[in-house]
Design an enzyme around this catalytic site. Sequence first.
Site, PDB file in Angstrom:
ATOM      1  N   GLU A   1       0.844  -1.197   0.000  1.00  0.00           N
ATOM      2  CA  GLU A   1       0.000   0.000   0.000  1.00  0.00           C
ATOM      3  C   GLU A   1       0.880   1.247   0.000  1.00  0.00           C
ATOM      4  O   GLU A   1       2.010   1.217   0.499  1.00  0.00           O
ATOM      5  CB  GLU A   1      -0.901  -0.061   1.256  1.00  0.00           C
ATOM      6  CG  GLU A   1      -1.822   1.099   1.489  1.00  0.00           C
ATOM      7  CD  GLU A   1      -2.870   1.327   0.411  1.00  0.00           C
ATOM      8  OE1 GLU A   1      -2.471   1.630  -0.724  1.00  0.00           O
ATOM      9  OE2 GLU A   1      -4.069   1.245   0.719  1.00  0.00           O
TER      10      GLU A   1
ATOM     11  N   ASP B   1      -3.747   5.870   6.233  1.00  0.00           N
ATOM     12  CA  ASP B   1      -4.162   7.148   6.807  1.00  0.00           C
ATOM     13  C   ASP B   1      -5.158   6.825   7.924  1.00  0.00           C
ATOM     14  O   ASP B   1      -4.759   6.499   9.032  1.00  0.00           O
ATOM     15  CB  ASP B   1      -4.744   7.958   5.632  1.00  0.00           C
ATOM     16  CG  ASP B   1      -5.171   9.361   5.963  1.00  0.00           C
ATOM     17  OD1 ASP B   1      -4.320  10.246   5.932  1.00  0.00           O
ATOM     18  OD2 ASP B   1      -6.360   9.574   6.223  1.00  0.00           O
TER      19      ASP B   1
HETATM   20  P1  IMP Z   1      -7.334   5.459   4.483  1.00  0.00           P
HETATM   21  O1  IMP Z   1      -8.450   4.535   4.103  1.00  0.00           O
HETATM   22  O2  IMP Z   1      -7.846   6.698   5.169  1.00  0.00           O
HETATM   23  O3  IMP Z   1      -6.244   4.796   5.288  1.00  0.00           O
HETATM   24  O4  IMP Z   1      -6.737   6.031   3.158  1.00  0.00           O
HETATM   25  C1  IMP Z   1      -5.869   5.360   2.414  1.00  0.00           C
HETATM   26  C2  IMP Z   1      -5.799   5.912   1.021  1.00  0.00           C
HETATM   27  O5  IMP Z   1      -6.044   7.318   0.962  1.00  0.00           O
HETATM   28  C3  IMP Z   1      -4.402   5.709   0.543  1.00  0.00           C
HETATM   29  O6  IMP Z   1      -4.252   4.474  -0.085  1.00  0.00           O
HETATM   30  C4  IMP Z   1      -4.204   6.881  -0.392  1.00  0.00           C
HETATM   31  O7  IMP Z   1      -4.584   6.513  -1.684  1.00  0.00           O
HETATM   32  C5  IMP Z   1      -5.097   7.960   0.150  1.00  0.00           C
HETATM   33  N1  IMP Z   1      -4.351   8.965   0.965  1.00  0.00           N
HETATM   34  C6  IMP Z   1      -4.265   9.055   2.313  1.00  0.00           C
HETATM   35  N2  IMP Z   1      -3.494  10.082   2.710  1.00  0.00           N
HETATM   36  C7  IMP Z   1      -3.059  10.664   1.584  1.00  0.00           C
HETATM   37  C8  IMP Z   1      -2.182  11.794   1.321  1.00  0.00           C
HETATM   38  O8  IMP Z   1      -1.647  12.471   2.211  1.00  0.00           O
HETATM   39  N3  IMP Z   1      -1.969  12.080   0.006  1.00  0.00           N
HETATM   40  C9  IMP Z   1      -2.520  11.372  -1.020  1.00  0.00           C
HETATM   41  N4  IMP Z   1      -3.331  10.309  -0.820  1.00  0.00           N
HETATM   42  C10 IMP Z   1      -3.599   9.963   0.464  1.00  0.00           C
HETATM   43 MG    MG Z   2      -3.781   3.840  -1.935  1.00  0.00          MG
END
Ligand code: IMP
Ligand code: MG
Length: 179
Positions: free
Chosen positions: A103, A107
């Site tokens: 991955e 986030d």
């Molecule tokens: P989560 O489900 O919130 O953990 O988000 C994960 C996905 O969000 C990652 O695989 C990224 O594609 C996108 N993402 C999270 N943070 C960032 C960032 O700072 N910049 C760009 N994409 C992000």
């Molecule tokens: Mg991603």
Amino acid sequence: MNKTIQVKDKTFAVSIPEERIMAEVRRVAAEINRDYAGQNPIFLAVLNGSFIFAADLLREVTLPCEISFVRLASYEGMGSTGEIREIMGLSVDVTGRPVIIVEDIVDTGLTMAHMLETLKRHNPGSIDICTLLLKPGKLQVNLDIRYCAMQIPNDFIVGYGLDYDGFGRNTKDIYTLCS
Ligand code: IMP
Ligand code: MG
């Protein structure tokens, strides 16, 4: 002042230079080579963001291995929607096989939690998570992340595969949004 770039309407400054990224990628690959010695893992890269990381990581992996891709999307612009859509599902048989999820960034962790849930239904032999980046301050779920190249603050970043609204993926360094 660090080098800056413009991505659409926003300005970003270099926060992680290419040399540091590559050193951490090599470190993680060495850990995987050691931990998976004697096994034939399947790397499962989560598109789109992980395409560059996966390409660099795999070239440092010396094990007999395979790679496959899944595509999920949860982000719109600069915020996680919390709702994950599966756009391209699993196309390999992972039954009984060791799987390493690749991955770009964890986030909130919701995408990864969803990915784990879906993957477990296919009965892999084992699952490990390998992420380029982790924002520990944003994590909303309990995740066991075995391989993490770098931890970063809660800022929004682009580059090295990561995007802002589809743009900014094609840089060698990682950039942070200027406030
Ligand atoms: P989560 O489900 O919130 O953990 O988000 C994960 C996905 O969000 C990652 O695989 C990224 O594609 C996108 N993402 C999270 N943070 C960032 C960032 O700072 N910049 C760009 N994409 C992000
Ligand atoms: Mg991603």
